[in-house]
Each structure stands twice: as structure tokens, then as C-alpha cells.
Design a protein around this motif. Structure first.
Motif, PDB file in Angstrom:
ATOM      1  N   MET A 128      50.092  34.946  37.759  1.00 59.26           N
ATOM      2  CA  MET A 128      49.200  34.577  38.541  1.00 59.26           C
ATOM      3  C   MET A 128      48.515  35.265  39.899  1.00 59.26           C
ATOM      4  O   MET A 128      48.051  34.804  40.685  1.00 59.26           O
ATOM      5  CB  MET A 128      49.918  33.157  39.065  1.00 59.26           C
ATOM      6  N   ALA A 129      49.078  36.650  39.677  1.00 54.81           N
ATOM      7  CA  ALA A 129      48.749  37.469  40.734  1.00 54.81           C
ATOM      8  C   ALA A 129      47.279  38.128  40.057  1.00 54.81           C
ATOM      9  O   ALA A 129      46.844  39.144  40.870  1.00 54.81           O
ATOM     10  CB  ALA A 129      49.704  38.530  40.952  1.00 54.81           C
ATOM     11  N   SER A 130      47.140  37.967  38.807  1.00 54.79           N
ATOM     12  CA  SER A 130      45.792  38.650  38.327  1.00 54.79           C
ATOM     13  C   SER A 130      44.755  37.664  37.991  1.00 54.79           C
ATOM     14  O   SER A 130      44.973  36.581  37.219  1.00 54.79           O
ATOM     15  CB  SER A 130      46.395  39.209  36.815  1.00 54.79           C
ATOM     16  N   GLU A 131      43.545  37.770  38.568  1.00 58.29           N
ATOM     17  CA  GLU A 131      42.594  36.920  38.188  1.00 58.29           C
ATOM     18  C   GLU A 131      42.164  36.775  36.789  1.00 58.29           C
ATOM     19  O   GLU A 131      41.915  35.771  36.312  1.00 58.29           O
ATOM     20  CB  GLU A 131      41.196  37.328  39.052  1.00 58.29           C
ATOM     21  N   ILE A 166      44.755  34.539  35.250  1.00 61.03           N
ATOM     22  CA  ILE A 166      44.076  33.054  35.645  1.00 61.03           C
ATOM     23  C   ILE A 166      43.147  32.688  35.160  1.00 61.03           C
ATOM     24  O   ILE A 166      42.938  31.182  34.540  1.00 61.03           O
ATOM     25  CB  ILE A 166      44.089  32.954  37.324  1.00 61.03           C
ATOM     26  N   LEU A 167      41.883  33.345  34.825  1.00 60.02           N
ATOM     27  CA  LEU A 167      40.932  32.792  34.013  1.00 60.02           C
ATOM     28  C   LEU A 167      41.234  32.402  32.474  1.00 60.02           C
ATOM     29  O   LEU A 167      40.827  31.541  31.886  1.00 60.02           O
ATOM     30  CB  LEU A 167      39.886  33.801  34.126  1.00 60.02           C
ATOM     31  N   ARG A 168      42.016  33.322  32.097  1.00 60.45           N
ATOM     32  CA  ARG A 168      42.435  33.156  30.499  1.00 60.45           C
ATOM     33  C   ARG A 168      43.253  31.827  30.317  1.00 60.45           C
ATOM     34  O   ARG A 168      43.179  30.991  29.590  1.00 60.45           O
ATOM     35  CB  ARG A 168      43.396  34.305  30.048  1.00 60.45           C
ATOM     36  N   LEU A 169      44.165  31.574  31.289  1.00 59.77           N
ATOM     37  CA  LEU A 169      45.181  30.353  31.596  1.00 59.77           C
ATOM     38  C   LEU A 169      44.204  29.164  31.362  1.00 59.77           C
ATOM     39  O   LEU A 169      44.265  28.474  30.591  1.00 59.77           O
ATOM     40  CB  LEU A 169      45.788  30.443  32.674  1.00 59.77           C
ATOM     41  N   PHE A 170      43.131  29.060  32.563  1.00 64.60           N
ATOM     42  CA  PHE A 170      42.400  27.900  32.250  1.00 64.60           C
ATOM     43  C   PHE A 170      41.541  27.787  30.977  1.00 64.60           C
ATOM     44  O   PHE A 170      41.295  26.660  30.653  1.00 64.60           O
ATOM     45  CB  PHE A 170      41.538  27.914  33.646  1.00 64.60           C
ATOM     46  N   PRO A 194      47.138  31.001  44.141  1.00 65.14           N
ATOM     47  CA  PRO A 194      46.978  29.563  44.507  1.00 65.14           C
ATOM     48  C   PRO A 194      45.461  29.243  44.738  1.00 65.14           C
ATOM     49  O   PRO A 194      44.779  28.555  44.621  1.00 65.14           O
ATOM     50  CB  PRO A 194      47.972  29.139  45.531  1.00 65.14           C
ATOM     51  N   PHE A 195      44.910  30.283  45.647  1.00 65.09           N
ATOM     52  CA  PHE A 195      43.591  30.165  45.812  1.00 65.09           C
ATOM     53  C   PHE A 195      42.674  30.164  44.548  1.00 65.09           C
ATOM     54  O   PHE A 195      41.685  29.372  44.400  1.00 65.09           O
ATOM     55  CB  PHE A 195      42.976  31.305  46.804  1.00 65.09           C
ATOM     56  N   LEU A 196      42.885  31.350  43.554  1.00 62.88           N
ATOM     57  CA  LEU A 196      42.247  31.575  42.399  1.00 62.88           C
ATOM     58  C   LEU A 196      42.499  30.186  41.344  1.00 62.88           C
ATOM     59  O   LEU A 196      41.434  29.848  40.760  1.00 62.88           O
ATOM     60  CB  LEU A 196      42.328  32.619  42.040  1.00 62.88           C
TER      61      LEU A 196
END
Length: 263
Positions: free
Chosen positions: A76-79, A82-86, A131-133
Motif C-alpha cells: 500500500m506504499a505503491s500506487e 493500489i490500482l491493481r488492488l481496486f 491511505p490517501f490513494l
């Protein structure tokens, strides 16, 4: 050490039938949140960064409650992660309606004069930028102005944001202070979109994060400053989180629940 048996607040709770992402969901507060949320009817995505076996075990426990549960590896420190998670949740579960921003680290303990730029940067990236992203991606899907169903975001902050953690974790405390400010502002920004944003502020909770701090016996040393004279359990924090996710807290936004035994 005194302990408590948390009351099961999911008894009688209205089933949410929503889709929930819990970052850092393979252990500690995250794993306890997945368990209670599944009992309340949430389909869940268990995010983890390293321990796939633990994440799969947590997800399997959720499935035993009759809900869908998947695991998604991602830092979760990697944008990009995060994009792949969602995107994975979109594809496998559907539109997210709940997010628990739980993933975080303390970084190595030490006084300010001994901190490195790398330590501060890594703590701030995971604890604040992450958390922001995640909230950004959740809001893009939940916002009613974009055709979304609305939803709930719960940020896992810390009592350190108010206490400052001098001589040990001022960097960690500062990151959680940022999350508190973020919660206040985002709750106002997203309320018109049908999205509630709140936070919990755990105190001395029995989780693995203390072992990672590099300070042996830290909980035992600090428990004397807790008015209830005991440490807390991950399940006690999870109960506050799941309440904030539920319709029982439908008029609660921009709020902070300290789960700290009065500390």
C-alpha cells in the motif's frame, strides 16, 4: 495482565451486504476486522503484502460466515499496487462500498536526532500516502456524483497522534496526526457524495506491530499509564471499526473513536 472478552456487536446488526477492502488485513487489527465484518455480512477483500498463507487463512474464515472473500497481494506504499488492488476487487467482487485503511508501520524506534530520511519517508509513504490513494480510488467508485452507491471509509489512526510518542516514534505519531487531519477534511468533502469518513485511534493493542518496533516488553512497560490497567485486543478495535461501517452509525461522520482504555 488483565484481559477482556469483547461483546459480539454483530449480533442483531443489520446485514450490510456490501463489499469491503481491508488493507493490511492478514493480521492484527486488520484480520480481526475481516472476521467481524464477515459476520456482519460484508464480502471482503483481504489485502496483504508478504504473508499469503495468513491472508488465505483469514479469507477462509470469512467464507465460513457465508460471504465471499478474496485475497490480494499489494504494497500500500505503491500506487501501482493500489490500482491493481481496486481493479481486482472491481473484477472479482464488484463495486467497493467500504474501505478500512489499516496497513501501516511504526518504523524503527528512535529519537529525532537519530532518524534517517529513509525511515521518515517509508513511514510517511505507507501511513499517509497509501491511505490517501486508497481513499481516492474508493471515492471514485463510491461517489454518487459519479454514479456510485455511496459508502464508508474508516481510517485506522492511533492515540500516538495526540500523545506524540516522544523518544520512540515521533515519526509514526506525526503520520497518524496527518491521518487525523485527513479524516476531518475528507469527511466534509465526501459527505455530499454519500460517503462517511471516520477513524479509530487505538492505544496499546496486543498486535505484531509492537514486536516489529524493536523494543522488547514495550506493552508491559507502558501499561501502567492506562487507566483501565490493561492492554487491548485487536477484536476490541475491530468492533469499533465494524460499528462505524454499519448503518448503526449512519449519522456519524468526521468522528474519532479512541480505543485505548482511557489512555
Amino acid at each position: 495482565m488483565l484481559r477482556a472478552n469483547p461483546i459480539d456487536i454483530t449480533r442483531g446488526m443489520e446485514t450490510m451486504a456490501g463489499i469491503l477492502i481491508v488493507t493490511g488485513g492478514s493480521r492484527g487489527i486488520g484480520a480481526a476486522t475481516v472476521d467481524l465484518a464477515a459476520k456482519a455480512g460484508w464480502d471482503v477483500c483481504v489485502n496483504y503484502v508478504r504473508d499469503r498463507e495468513k491472508a488465505e487463512s483469514v479469507a477462509a474464515g470469512a467464507r465460513q460466515q457465508g460471504v465471499r472473500a478474496i485475497t490480494v497481494q499489494g504494497d500500500m506504499a505503491s500506487e501501482g499496487d493500489i490500482l491493481r488492488l481496486f481493479a481486482t476487487v472491481d473484477d472479482q467482487l464488484g463495486t467497493v462500498t467500504g474501505l478500512v485503511n489499516n496497513a501501516g508501520i511504526t518504523g524503527p524506534a528512535g529519537k529525532l536526532m537519530d532518524l534517517t530520511a529513509e525511515t521518515v519517508s517509508s513511514v510517511m509513504t505507507l501511513n499517509v500516502v497509501g491511505p490517501f490513494l486508497c481513499a481516492r480510488e474508493a471515492a471514485r467508485r463510491m461517489a454518487k456524483s459519479r454514479g456510485g452507491p455511496g459508502g464508508v471509509i474508516v481510517n485506522v489512526s492511533s492515540r500516538a497522534s495526540a500523545l506524540g510518542s516522544p523518544n520512540e516514534f515521533v515519526h509514526y505519531a506525526a503520520s497518524k496526526g496527518a491521518i487525523d487531519s485527513f479524516t476531518i477534511g475528507l469527511s466534509k468533502e465526501l459527505a455530499p457524495e454519500g460517503i462517511r469518513v471516520n477513524a479509530v485511534n487505538p492505544g496499546l493493542i496486543e498486535t505484531e506491530i509492537h514486536d516489529a518496533s524493536g523494543i522488547p516488553g514495550r506493552l508491559e512497560r507502558l501499561v501502567g499509564g492506562v487507566p483501565q490497567a490493561r492492554t487491548g485486543k485487536a477484536e476490541e478495535v475491530a468492533q469499533a471499526i465494524v460499528w462505524l461501517l454499519s448503518e448503526q452509525s449512519s449519522y456519524v461522520a468526521g468522528a474519532f473513536i479512541p480505543v485505548s482504555g482511557g489512555r
